[in-house]
Design an enzyme around this catalytic site. Structure first.
Site, PDB file in Angstrom:
ATOM      1  N   CYS A   2      -6.047  -0.066  -8.498  1.00  0.00           N
ATOM      2  CA  CYS A   2      -7.175   0.393  -9.291  1.00  0.00           C
ATOM      3  C   CYS A   2      -8.066  -0.804  -9.613  1.00  0.00           C
ATOM      4  O   CYS A   2      -7.584  -1.863  -9.995  1.00  0.00           O
ATOM      5  CB  CYS A   2      -6.776   1.066 -10.593  1.00  0.00           C
ATOM      6  SG  CYS A   2      -5.802   2.545 -10.359  1.00  0.00           S
ATOM      7  N   ARG A  27      -8.713  -2.371  -3.975  1.00  0.00           N
ATOM      8  CA  ARG A  27      -7.679  -2.157  -5.000  1.00  0.00           C
ATOM      9  C   ARG A  27      -7.273  -0.693  -5.118  1.00  0.00           C
ATOM     10  O   ARG A  27      -6.418  -0.342  -5.911  1.00  0.00           O
ATOM     11  CB  ARG A  27      -8.214  -2.617  -6.355  1.00  0.00           C
ATOM     12  CG  ARG A  27      -8.071  -4.093  -6.534  1.00  0.00           C
ATOM     13  CD  ARG A  27      -8.407  -4.447  -7.950  1.00  0.00           C
ATOM     14  NE  ARG A  27      -7.803  -5.688  -8.301  1.00  0.00           N
ATOM     15  CZ  ARG A  27      -6.661  -5.817  -8.950  1.00  0.00           C
ATOM     16  NH1 ARG A  27      -5.987  -4.757  -9.319  1.00  0.00           N
ATOM     17  NH2 ARG A  27      -6.199  -6.997  -9.239  1.00  0.00           N
ATOM     18  N   ASN A  98      -6.878   0.354 -15.900  1.00  0.00           N
ATOM     19  CA  ASN A  98      -6.005  -0.115 -14.827  1.00  0.00           C
ATOM     20  C   ASN A  98      -4.664  -0.433 -15.481  1.00  0.00           C
ATOM     21  O   ASN A  98      -4.635  -1.133 -16.485  1.00  0.00           O
ATOM     22  CB  ASN A  98      -6.635  -1.374 -14.204  1.00  0.00           C
ATOM     23  CG  ASN A  98      -5.870  -1.874 -13.002  1.00  0.00           C
ATOM     24  OD1 ASN A  98      -5.000  -1.184 -12.491  1.00  0.00           O
ATOM     25  ND2 ASN A  98      -6.203  -3.069 -12.563  1.00  0.00           N
ATOM     26  N   GLY A  99      -3.574   0.101 -14.942  1.00  0.00           N
ATOM     27  CA  GLY A  99      -2.262  -0.128 -15.549  1.00  0.00           C
ATOM     28  C   GLY A  99      -1.548   1.192 -15.731  1.00  0.00           C
ATOM     29  O   GLY A  99      -1.916   2.207 -15.114  1.00  0.00           O
ATOM     30  N   GLU A 453       7.472 -10.416   9.410  1.00  0.00           N
ATOM     31  CA  GLU A 453       6.062 -10.352   9.016  1.00  0.00           C
ATOM     32  C   GLU A 453       5.220  -9.682  10.114  1.00  0.00           C
ATOM     33  O   GLU A 453       4.312  -8.901   9.825  1.00  0.00           O
ATOM     34  CB  GLU A 453       5.552 -11.767   8.685  1.00  0.00           C
ATOM     35  CG  GLU A 453       4.081 -11.877   8.339  1.00  0.00           C
ATOM     36  CD  GLU A 453       3.643 -11.020   7.149  1.00  0.00           C
ATOM     37  OE1 GLU A 453       4.490 -10.474   6.430  1.00  0.00           O
ATOM     38  OE2 GLU A 453       2.423 -10.880   6.975  1.00  0.00           O
ATOM     39  N   LYS A 457       3.000  -6.335   9.421  1.00  0.00           N
ATOM     40  CA  LYS A 457       1.560  -6.236   9.713  1.00  0.00           C
ATOM     41  C   LYS A 457       1.294  -5.071  10.651  1.00  0.00           C
ATOM     42  O   LYS A 457       0.369  -4.301  10.468  1.00  0.00           O
ATOM     43  CB  LYS A 457       1.135  -7.542  10.364  1.00  0.00           C
ATOM     44  CG  LYS A 457       0.052  -8.379   9.896  1.00  0.00           C
ATOM     45  CD  LYS A 457      -0.239  -8.774   8.525  1.00  0.00           C
ATOM     46  CE  LYS A 457       0.414  -8.127   7.373  1.00  0.00           C
ATOM     47  NZ  LYS A 457       0.561  -8.964   6.205  1.00  0.00           N
ATOM     48  N   GLU A 460       1.733  -1.581   8.852  1.00  0.00           N
ATOM     49  CA  GLU A 460       0.816  -1.199   7.778  1.00  0.00           C
ATOM     50  C   GLU A 460      -0.598  -0.898   8.242  1.00  0.00           C
ATOM     51  O   GLU A 460      -1.278  -0.087   7.629  1.00  0.00           O
ATOM     52  CB  GLU A 460       0.826  -2.228   6.630  1.00  0.00           C
ATOM     53  CG  GLU A 460       0.224  -3.568   6.929  1.00  0.00           C
ATOM     54  CD  GLU A 460       0.232  -4.472   5.694  1.00  0.00           C
ATOM     55  OE1 GLU A 460       0.407  -5.676   5.862  1.00  0.00           O
ATOM     56  OE2 GLU A 460       0.052  -3.985   4.567  1.00  0.00           O
ATOM     57  N   HIS A 476      23.801  -5.138  17.248  1.00  0.00           N
ATOM     58  CA  HIS A 476      24.796  -4.575  16.315  1.00  0.00           C
ATOM     59  C   HIS A 476      24.303  -3.237  15.755  1.00  0.00           C
ATOM     60  O   HIS A 476      24.407  -2.978  14.563  1.00  0.00           O
ATOM     61  CB  HIS A 476      25.073  -5.568  15.183  1.00  0.00           C
ATOM     62  CG  HIS A 476      25.660  -6.853  15.682  1.00  0.00           C
ATOM     63  ND1 HIS A 476      26.979  -6.985  16.040  1.00  0.00           N
ATOM     64  CD2 HIS A 476      25.092  -8.055  15.928  1.00  0.00           C
ATOM     65  CE1 HIS A 476      27.197  -8.222  16.471  1.00  0.00           C
ATOM     66  NE2 HIS A 476      26.068  -8.886  16.409  1.00  0.00           N
ATOM     67  N   LYS A 575      -4.510  -3.215  -2.472  1.00  0.00           N
ATOM     68  CA  LYS A 575      -4.175  -4.619  -2.689  1.00  0.00           C
ATOM     69  C   LYS A 575      -3.721  -4.817  -4.126  1.00  0.00           C
ATOM     70  O   LYS A 575      -4.192  -4.142  -5.027  1.00  0.00           O
ATOM     71  CB  LYS A 575      -5.404  -5.475  -2.415  1.00  0.00           C
ATOM     72  CG  LYS A 575      -5.055  -6.917  -2.219  1.00  0.00           C
ATOM     73  CD  LYS A 575      -5.823  -7.520  -1.084  1.00  0.00           C
ATOM     74  CE  LYS A 575      -5.335  -8.881  -0.732  1.00  0.00           C
ATOM     75  NZ  LYS A 575      -4.378  -8.851   0.373  1.00  0.00           N
TER      76      LYS A 575
HETATM   77  C1  F6R Z   1       1.136  -6.909   3.160  1.00  0.00           C
HETATM   78  C2  F6R Z   1       0.741  -7.256   1.814  1.00  0.00           C
HETATM   79  C3  F6R Z   1       1.720  -7.039   0.716  1.00  0.00           C
HETATM   80  C4  F6R Z   1       1.647  -8.204  -0.294  1.00  0.00           C
HETATM   81  C5  F6R Z   1       2.557  -7.917  -1.495  1.00  0.00           C
HETATM   82  C6  F6R Z   1       2.621  -9.078  -2.449  1.00  0.00           C
HETATM   83  O1  F6R Z   1       0.127  -7.205   4.079  1.00  0.00           O
HETATM   84  O2  F6R Z   1      -0.348  -7.677   1.568  1.00  0.00           O
HETATM   85  O3  F6R Z   1       3.012  -6.889   1.207  1.00  0.00           O
HETATM   86  O4  F6R Z   1       2.043  -9.369   0.352  1.00  0.00           O
HETATM   87  O5  F6R Z   1       2.087  -6.784  -2.170  1.00  0.00           O
HETATM   88  O6  F6R Z   1       1.366  -9.425  -2.913  1.00  0.00           O
HETATM   89  P1  F6R Z   1       1.119 -10.769  -3.704  1.00  0.00           P
HETATM   90  O7  F6R Z   1       1.305 -11.892  -2.745  1.00  0.00           O
HETATM   91  O8  F6R Z   1      -0.291 -10.670  -4.208  1.00  0.00           O
HETATM   92  O9  F6R Z   1       2.129 -10.819  -4.797  1.00  0.00           O
END
Ligand code: F6R
Length: 580
Positions: A2, A27, A98-99, A453, A457, A460, A476, A575
Site C-alpha cells: 500500500c 507498493r 498503510n499497515g 535466486e 526471479k 515471480e 534425492h 514491493k
Molecule cells: C523478490 C523480492 C522480494 C524481496 C523481499 C525482501 O524479487 O523483491 O523477495 O526481496 O520481500 O525485501 P527487502 O529486501 O526490502 O526486505
C-alpha cells in the site's frame, strides 16, 4: 505494501496526488483512490484496478489539499468499496492508511453498536468512524484521541472537509514528509516526494503531525517534537523510466554503477566497531535478500573462518541464535515487517545488531546498532535486481575487511564482470524457457544460493513454476520430475565445484532435459553436453558470481518479456512487505 500520499500547498492537489500514486503503484496495484478537500467540501473517488487504466473525475476538483492511496489488499478483496480513502458516516472525514489495525473487528462491533454504518470490509474504515466520534472541528485533536485505541501498525493521513491541511500519524509503518516551497507532501516512500523536493523529515513511531503549506508541526506524546530536515541524495531522474521498457530492465542495466558505488562508499568509511567483537554471525532477511544472505554464509565462512547462519526472518522467532552472535538484518527497503521483527527479537536477547539497507531513514536504521548502506538508488521494480547486486557488494566488502583484504582487488573490479554479462546474447536460452511449465535451477557451493535466486526471479515475473536446488540434492527426489519438458539451468563455473557439477549435469541430461549451462565458456565438455552454453565472464569467483547473478536476472526478464507479462507489477505481489 500500500502506498499513501498527501499534498497540501498552493497548487491543485488532485493531479499531483495522482502523479504521486503512479510513483507508488509498485507498493500495491489492485485499487486506488483520492480525496480532495476544499474550503467546505470533501470529494472522494476510488476504483478497483490500476491507475493507468482510468482518468478519475476527481481531477477536476480545485482543492489544494488531497490524499491518495494505492492498495495491496489485506482485509477484504480488491473492490471499489474496499479501496481507500475511507470515510465516516457523514462523508466529511477521509482516511488513507498503510499497515494493519489488529483489533479492528472488536472496534467495528462497538462502533456498529453505537449506530455507525460501514461500507467496506477493511480494517481502516474503523479509523474514520472513530475520528468522527471525536471530531468537533479540530482534526488533530480527534486523530490524537483515536490513536491509543488502535493496535497494530499504521501510517495514516486524515483530511476533513473545511479543515485546513492534513493530519498524519505513524506507528511501525513508513511515513516521510517532504518540505517544499509553500507545500508539504507526506508519503509512504520518498520516491513519491522527489518530484517536489529533496528535503524530507522522517517521522518517528508515535509521531502525529499537522501538515500545512507553510510546513509540518510534529507532536510526540503530547509535546511538540523537533525532527531534523534531511536532504535525500536520490535524484528525481532515478525514479523515471528514462527510455527503458520496464523498471526491471533499467535496474538490471544500472548494476555496474550500483556495484561500484556501493563498494567505493563502503571502503571510504572506517570499519564499524560492531564488526570487531563477536564470535559468529546470524543473518536475517526475506526473499531475495535472504538468498543474498545464503550466499554470504558461504563467502564469510570461506574467507574469514567465522561461523555464519542465514535465517528466514519470519522463522527467526522459532530459533535461538548462539550467544555472542552479531545479528545482521538485510533489507533493501528497510521496512519488511518480518525482518524488523527479527531484529527487535535479536535486540531483546542483547545481540549486537547491524542493518544492511538501501533506504536512508527507513525503520531498520532506527532499530540497529549500526547500519551499512547499499548505494542502489530507488528500486521501483517489484522484482529485486540491483538491490541483490548491492547486497552482494556489501557482503564482498565484509568478507574482505574481516578476512584480511584478500578480496579487495577482485571486489574493486567486480563491475567489469557485470558489464560483460550484460552484453551476452541469451536469446537461445529464452527460447528454451518461454514454453516451459517448470524450470529447475541448480548450482553448488556459493552458486546454490544464486540458483535459488534465479528460480525466484523466474517464477515471480514469468509465472512459470521454477525451483532452485543444490545440484547434488536433485537426485534425492526431484529427479522424478525431470523430462524433456523441464529445462534445467545449471551454474557451472570453473573451480572446485566444476567436476561434481559436470557429473550432475550428465545425470540430468540423461533424463532428456533441455539443458542451459551458465558456466565455463572454455570447457569443451560443457560445450558438448549443453543445449545452450552461456559463458561466464573470465576471472575469479567474484566475477563468476556477479556474472551468473546478472545472467539469471536477464533470463527471467527476457522470458517474461517474451511471454508478455506485466514485468514491473507481477500478479499478487507488491514491493516492501510491511505486514507479517
Ligand atoms: C523478490 C523480492 C522480494 C524481496 C523481499 C525482501 O524479487 O523483491 O523477495 O526481496 O520481500 O525485501 P527487502 O529486501 O526490502 O526486505
Amino acid at each position: 505494501m500500500c502506498g499513501i500520499i498527501g499534498y497540501t500547498g498552493e497548487k491543485r492537489a488532485a493531479p499531483l496526488v495522482l502523479e504521486g500514486l503512479k510513483r507508488l503503484e509498485y507498493r500495491g496495484y489492485d485499487s486506488f483512490g483520492i480525496a480532495v478537500v476544499s474550503d467546505s467540501d470533501l470529494w472522494v473517488w476510488k476504483k478497483r484496478g490500476k491507475i493507468s487504466q482510468v482518468n478519475p473525475p476527481v481531477l477536476r476538483r480545485k482543492g489544494r489539499t488531497a490524499i491518495g492511496h494505492t492498495r495491496w489488499a489485506t482485509h477484504g478483496e480488491p473492490s471499489d468499496a474496499n479501496a481507500h480513502p475511507h470515510t465516516d458516516c457523514r462523508g466529511t472525514i477521509a482516511i488513507v492508511h498503510n499497515g494493519i489495525i489488529e483489533n479492528y473487528a472488536s472496534i467495528r462491533r462497538e462502533l456498529e453498536g453505537r449506530g455507525h454504518t460501514f461500507r467496506s470490509e477493511t480494517d481502516t474504515e474503523v479509523i474514520a468512524h472513530l475520528v468522527e466520534e471525536h471530531f468537533w472541528g479540530d482534526l488533530l485533536s480527534a486523530v490524537r484521541a483515536v490513536l491509543p485505541q488502535l493496535e497494530g501498525s499504521y501510517a495514516i493521513l486524515a483530511v476533513a472537509g473545511g479543515n485546513e491541511g492534513i493530519v498524519a500519524a505513524r506507528k511501525e509503518s513508513p511515513l516521510v514528509i517532504g518540505v517544499a516551497d509553500r507545500a508539504c507532501i507526506a508519503a509512504s516512500d520518498v520516491t513519491a516526494i522527489l518530484e517536489h523536493t529533496d528535503r524530507v523529515v522522517y517521522l518517528e513511531d508515535g509521531d502525529v503531525a499537522t501538515l500545512l503549506p507553510s510546513g509540518p508541526t510534529i507532536w510526540h506524546g503530547g509535546e511538540q517534537a523537533d525532527r531534523p530536515v534531511r536532504k535525500v541524495d536520490w535524484d528525481v531522474a532515478e525514479v523515471r523510466l528514462g527510455g527503458f521498457a520496464h523498471y526491471m530492465q533499467k535496474e538490471i542495466y544500472e548494476q555496474q554503477s550500483v556495484f561500484s558505488s556501493t563498494v567505493r562508499a563502503l571502503y571510504a568509511e572506517p570499519i564499524p566497531d560492531v564488526l570487531k567483537d563477536f564470535s559468529g554471525i546470524t543473518l536475517v532477511a526475506c526473499g531475495t535478500s535472504y538468498n543474498a544472505c545464503l550466499f554470504c554464509q558461504y563467502l564469510i565462512e570461506e574467507y574469514c573462518g567465522i561461523p555464519v547462519r542465514a535465517e528466514i526472518a519470519s522463522e527467526f522467532r522459532y530459533r535461538t541464535p548462539p550467544g555472542g552472535d552479531l545479528v545482521v538484518a538485510v533489507t533493501q527497503s528497510g521496512e519488511t515487517a518480518d525482518t524488523l521483527s527479527a531484529l527487535k527479537q535479536a535486540r531483546m536477547h542483547n545481540h549486537p545488531t547491524l542493518a544492511v539497507t538501501n533506504v536512508l531513514g527507513s525503520s531498520i536504521t532506527r532499530l540497529a546498532d549500526y547500519t551499512l548502506f547499499m548505494r542502489a538508488g530507488p528500486e521501483i521494480s517489484v522484482a529485486a535486481t540491483k538491490s541483490f547486486i548491492a547486497e552482494l557488494a556489501v557482503f564482498f566488502y565484509l568478507a574482505d575487511v574481516m578476512g584480511g583484504g584478500r578480496l579487495r582487488k577482485s571486489v574493486l573490479s567486480g563491475h567489469e564482470a557485470i558489464g560483460e554479462a550484460l552484453l551476452q546474447d541469451i536469446s537461445p536460452a529464452v527460447d528454451l524457457c518461454r514454453g516451459a511449465q517448470s524450470i529447475f535451477f541448480v548450482g553448488r557451493g556459493p552458486f546454490f544460493p544464486l540458483a535459488l535466486e534465479g528460480a525466484l526471479k523466474m517464477k515471480e515475473i514469468t509465472y512459470i513454476h521454477a525451483e532452485g536446488y543444490a545440484a547434488g540434492e536433485i537426485k534425492h527426489g526431484p529427479f522424478a520430475l525431470l523430462s524433456h519438458k523441464t529445462p534445467v539451468i545449471a551454474l557451472s563455473p570453473p573451480g572446485e565445484t566444476f567436476p561434481a557439477m559436470v557429473s550432475n549435469i550428465r545425470e540430468m541430461k540423461a533424463r532428456g532435459v533441455p539443458l542451459i549451462v551458465i558456466g565455463d565458456g572454455n570447457s569443451q565438455e560443457l560445450r558438448d553436453i549443453a543445449d545452450v552454453l552461456i559463458p561466464l565472464p573470465d576471472g575469479d569467483m567474484v566475477s563468476a558470481v556477479l556474472g551468473a547473478a546478472v545472467l539469471l536476472q536477464l533470463l527471467a526478464y527476457r522470458t517474461a518479456e517474451a511471454l508478455g507479462r506485466e514485468i514491473d507489477q507481477p500478479r499478487n505481489l507488491a514491493k516492501s512487505v510491511t505486514v507479517e
